[in-house]
Design an enzyme around this catalytic site. Structure first.
Site, mmCIF file in Angstrom:
data_model
loop_
_atom_site.group_PDB
_atom_site.id
_atom_site.type_symbol
_atom_site.label_atom_id
_atom_site.label_comp_id
_atom_site.label_asym_id
_atom_site.label_seq_id
_atom_site.Cartn_x
_atom_site.Cartn_y
_atom_site.Cartn_z
ATOM 1 C CB CYS A 32 0.204 -4.054 9.229
ATOM 2 S SG CYS A 32 1.197 -2.793 8.384
ATOM 3 C CD GLU A 58 -0.912 -2.093 2.177
ATOM 4 O OE1 GLU A 58 -0.011 -2.569 2.070
ATOM 5 O OE2 GLU A 58 -1.775 -2.578 3.366
ATOM 6 N N GLY A 104 18.357 -36.943 1.783
ATOM 7 C CA GLY A 104 18.246 -38.165 1.136
ATOM 8 C C GLY A 104 17.331 -39.007 1.805
#
Length: 385
Positions: A103, A52, A322
């Site tokens: 926020c 924003e 692995g």
């Protein structure tokens, strides 16, 4: 109107996906007035301006101001301020589309909601509420208290999917765990003849580096370090990249000090109960700035390791291990999403290594998709536990 809202929100979501803000959320913003896009922005990376603020600041100090500043004759600060005020006034009465609730708290940057209120839009359209307890609903409340109409839920599912790692982390504290394995059609991850050569093609290799570029950490076991001596860095030609933290599970602290992963201190080593020799090595590694966590147990719990990483602020982890690590992770039920990169051939060498150990058990998936990736296939799967 809903069709129009979806159109602009889709643009905002596409913008958001361009960022690399982890552990912050992906956020895009589009400002519209009289069916014309005035400005747009997205959160590029953690610590930078939020979407924003990026959009609004870009518009206010836009092309007209840059032109004034680039003129040969001196332009007074007062005149620049007047032009900025005029630009800001053009945002009054606009509709602002944001993929995530703005926020309301001070973090690395000031609250976005105050910046929005300051330009006096008539309406703010939000894809989804921020699940962060510090924000959830507070941004919307503050906008409405300022007399701004707020619409919530436009393309909400798309926004949640984009921010799946963020949503899980802020609601549970557990990092979102990806697993990736490059393998043959018969589940082999090595050639078995001593050749340290990649199995999959260039497109798959590029995909892996794109994935590394988006996560906070890569996790491997000590066997991968000893066998392959990998760098575990991000290498994408022509792109700005970040190197995730390398996390190594090394119960006996066997890691050679000459390992490629120890070329810098962007490393976390999780080890087990110490003896005199390993304790000395631990202290040396710590003196180089490498984080070494010692568990009380001799064998490392990968589930416990993941929760420790979460407490360190790591919101997403890519397992590139692995057979032992892969099997342990699935049995511990910590893997959220898997990418199998499959080369279209088989390896029959008896010394070749498989993706999983013999005791892996049956794998179950609640979602699976297969797509072509260069000469290879990419299998994207979500485990069902």
């Amino acid at each position: 109107m809903t069709k129009q809202h979806k159109k602009y929100m889709k643009i905002a979501l596409d913008l958001a996906a361009k960022g690399n803000p982890s552990p912050n959320p992906y956020v895009g913003c589009v400002v519209v007035k009289d069916k014309k896009i005035l400005c747009k922005g997205y959160h590029t990376k953690c610590g930078k301006a939020h979407a924003e603020v990026e959009a609004i600041n870009h518009f206010i100090s836009g092309a007209k101001i840059e032109k004034l500043q680039n003129q040969k004759k001196k332009t007074s600060i007062k005149k620049i301020k007047i032009n900025k005020a005029l630009r800001k006034d053009q945002l009054r009465g606009s509709t602002i589309y944001i993929t995530l609730e703005p926020c309301t708290h001070y973090g690395r940057t000031p609250p976005c909601v105050d910046k929005i209120i300051d330009v006096k839009p008539k309406e703010v359209v939000i894809a989804m509420l921020d699940p962060n307890k510090r924000i959830c609903g507070r941004g919307v409340k503050k906008l409405r208290e300022a007399g701004i109409n707020v619409i919530i839920g436009i393309l909400e599912e798309e926004a949640k999917k984009l921010n799946k790692t963020y949503v899980q982390y802020v609601t549970t504290g557990k990092p979102f765990v990806f697993m990736k394995s490059a393998m043959t059609m018969n589940w082999k991850i090595t050639w078995g003849d001593g050749r340290n050569k990649q199995i999959t093609g260039d497109k798959s290799n590029e995909f892996v580096h794109e994935l590394r570029n988006k996560v906070d950490a890569i996790l491997v076991g000590i066997n991968t370090i000893m066998r392959d001596n990998p760098q575990l860095t991000t290498r994408l030609e022509g792109k700005e990249t970040k190197n995730p933290i390398r996390v190594i599970l090394d119960s006996k602290l066997k890691i050679p000090l000459s390992s490629n992963v120890l070329r810098d201190n962007n490393v976390i080593i999780i080890t087990g109960k110490q003896n005199r020799i390993s304790s000395k090595k631990k202290n040396y590694l710590r003196s180089k700035g490498i984080k070494v966590f010692v568990f009380k147990e001799e064998r490392i719990s990968i589930k416990k390791a993941i929760w420790v990483l979460g407490k360190l602020g790591i919101s997403s982890v890519l397992i590139e291990g692995g057979a032992r690590i892969n099997t342990s992770a699935l049995k511990a039920e910590i893997v959220d999403e898997i990418f199998f990169l499959v080369a279209p051939f088989i390896v029959n060498d008896k010394n070749s290594l498989g993706v999983f150990s013999n005791n892996a058990g049956n794998l179950h998936f609640k979602k699976i998709s297969i797509n072509k990736l260069g000469k290879d296939f990419i299998v994207n799967a979500v485990p069902r536990y």
